[in-house]
Design an enzyme around this catalytic site. Structure first.
Site, PDB file in Angstrom:
ATOM      1  N   ASP A 165       0.819  -1.216   0.000  1.00 17.05           N
ATOM      2  CA  ASP A 165       0.000   0.000   0.000  1.00 17.05           C
ATOM      3  C   ASP A 165       0.851   1.264   0.000  1.00 17.05           C
ATOM      4  O   ASP A 165       2.075   1.206   0.185  1.00 17.05           O
ATOM      5  CB  ASP A 165      -0.960   0.007   1.214  1.00 17.05           C
ATOM      6  CG  ASP A 165      -0.278  -0.387   2.520  1.00 17.05           C
ATOM      7  OD1 ASP A 165       0.961  -0.259   2.614  1.00 17.05           O
ATOM      8  OD2 ASP A 165      -0.970  -0.825   3.452  1.00 17.05           O
ATOM      9  N   HIS A 200      -6.928  -4.703  10.295  1.00 23.19           N
ATOM     10  CA  HIS A 200      -6.731  -4.558   8.847  1.00 23.19           C
ATOM     11  C   HIS A 200      -5.449  -5.237   8.374  1.00 23.19           C
ATOM     12  O   HIS A 200      -4.478  -5.356   9.125  1.00 23.19           O
ATOM     13  CB  HIS A 200      -6.768  -3.083   8.410  1.00 23.19           C
ATOM     14  CG  HIS A 200      -5.602  -2.246   8.820  1.00 23.19           C
ATOM     15  ND1 HIS A 200      -5.707  -0.897   9.073  1.00 23.19           N
ATOM     16  CD2 HIS A 200      -4.286  -2.535   9.011  1.00 23.19           C
ATOM     17  CE1 HIS A 200      -4.519  -0.416   9.380  1.00 23.19           C
ATOM     18  NE2 HIS A 200      -3.639  -1.390   9.354  1.00 23.19           N
ATOM     19  N   ASP A 249      -7.135  -2.440  14.290  1.00 25.74           N
ATOM     20  CA  ASP A 249      -8.522  -2.717  13.906  1.00 25.74           C
ATOM     21  C   ASP A 249      -8.633  -3.977  13.045  1.00 25.74           C
ATOM     22  O   ASP A 249      -9.671  -4.222  12.432  1.00 25.74           O
ATOM     23  CB  ASP A 249      -9.128  -1.503  13.173  1.00 25.74           C
ATOM     24  CG  ASP A 249      -8.422  -1.181  11.853  1.00 25.74           C
ATOM     25  OD1 ASP A 249      -7.446  -1.880  11.484  1.00 25.74           O
ATOM     26  OD2 ASP A 249      -8.851  -0.228  11.169  1.00 25.74           O
ATOM     27  N   GLU A 265      -9.590  -1.717   5.611  1.00 27.74           N
ATOM     28  CA  GLU A 265     -10.186  -1.360   6.898  1.00 27.74           C
ATOM     29  C   GLU A 265     -11.476  -2.138   7.146  1.00 27.74           C
ATOM     30  O   GLU A 265     -12.026  -2.741   6.218  1.00 27.74           O
ATOM     31  CB  GLU A 265     -10.469   0.152   6.899  1.00 27.74           C
ATOM     32  CG  GLU A 265      -9.242   1.031   6.663  1.00 27.74           C
ATOM     33  CD  GLU A 265      -8.283   1.075   7.849  1.00 27.74           C
ATOM     34  OE1 GLU A 265      -8.231   0.114   8.643  1.00 27.74           O
ATOM     35  OE2 GLU A 265      -7.551   2.074   7.978  1.00 27.74           O
TER      36      GLU A 265
HETATM   37  P1  PGA Z   1       2.562  -1.180  12.551  1.00 28.03           P
HETATM   38  O1  PGA Z   1       1.372  -1.164  11.478  1.00 28.03           O
HETATM   39  O2  PGA Z   1       3.498  -2.267  12.118  1.00 28.03           O
HETATM   40  O3  PGA Z   1       3.173   0.169  12.481  1.00 28.03           O
HETATM   41  O4  PGA Z   1       1.920  -1.487  13.868  1.00 28.03           O
HETATM   42  C1  PGA Z   1       0.786  -2.334  11.050  1.00 28.03           C
HETATM   43  C2  PGA Z   1      -0.410  -2.060  10.175  1.00 28.03           C
HETATM   44  O5  PGA Z   1      -1.105  -1.044  10.382  1.00 28.03           O
HETATM   45  O6  PGA Z   1      -0.684  -2.872   9.288  1.00 28.03           O
END
Ligand code: PGA
Length: 245
Positions: A67, A138, A136, A143
């Site tokens: 992404d 995702h 959350d 999302e």
């Molecule tokens: P993070 O993000 O590794 O910074 O916790 C993970 C994500 O949002 O997929």
């Protein structure tokens, strides 16, 4: 589903890098799906060390990132283009021609997303996809509420994601509101998947992902049905699991 619980973040990073190394040694032209965020940084450092020691050659691999924020330039210090250059690409011999990251400045987003999917198909598909997970639930920026059949698309970030990611920006208002992300189905089609989670903040999402129902409300839950997925967790991220703890 395989679940590996490591003592801490360092062990989690080493284990993941070891699996990636084996995959590249087995298939030097591996198609590797990459993730950003804080979780994979230790793993990238391990991979860089392997490259520096001369035990790993990235010259033939192809990479696809999950992404990118929209609408953000590739030079923005919080863009995932910048992150990848800093945390992996500039430190190894990955061929720039073989690097794919969603274009957060695409003018024709629909056409871009279609081309991204096509580029994945043309390589023969992703052999190994690395994932983090949002608090959350995702994967990518898929999302809660995203169709489990989704493909690469432009999406709005959930309020909780904006909140989580505001730590990287000067102020919350600076966090982009949308992103281009591989879809849930795009991710699911990877031949092998490794999902990484570290820390207590991920424990709830991990418990729902592994032990809750498969639901678009927790897009990572779709992985329960994947034929070749490994969850590599540290003890804190695994702390709310009942069956695997
Ligand atoms: P993070 O993000 O590794 O910074 O916790 C993970 C994500 O949002 O997929």
């Amino acid at each position: 589903m395989k679940v590996i619980i490591k003592e801490n973040y360092d062990e989690l990073s080493k284990e993941t890098a070891k699996i990636i190394k084996e995959a590249i040694l087995t298939k030097p032209n591996l198609v590797l799906g990459l993730a950003t965020g804080s979780t994979p940084i230790g793993m990238y450092q391990e991979l860089i060390q392997m490259y520096e020691k001369g035990t790993l050659d990235f010259s033939k691999i192809t990479t696809f990132n999950l992404d990118e924020y929209f609408d953000i330039s590739t030079d923005h210090p919080q863009s995932y283009h910048y992150y990848m250059r800093k945390n992996l690409f500039d430190e190894t011999n990955i061929n720039p021609k073989n690097i794919y990251i969603p274009d957060g400045t695409a003018k024709n987003v629909k056409a871009f997303c279609r081309d991204y999917e096509r580029a994945i198909q043309e390589t023969g598909g992703i052999d190994l996809q690395i994932l983090g997970i949002g608090s959350d639930g995702h994967i990518g920026f898929n999302e809660p509420g995203t169709s489990l059949n989704s493909r690469t698309h432009l999406t709005k970030l959930a309020e909780s994601t904006i909140e989580d990611n505001s730590r990287f920006f000067e102020k919350k208002e600076d966090v982009p509101k949308s992103a281009i992300t591989m879809g849930v189905q795009t991710i699911f089609e990877a031949k092998k998947i490794i999902l990484l989670a570290s820390g207590e903040k991920k424990a709830e999402a991990i418990a729902k992902t592994l032990e809750g129902p498969i639901t678009p409300q927790i897009t990572a839950s779709v992985l329960q049905q994947h034929p070749n997925v490994i969850f590599i967790l540290d003890k804190k991220a695994a702390s709310k699991l009942k069956k695997y703890g």
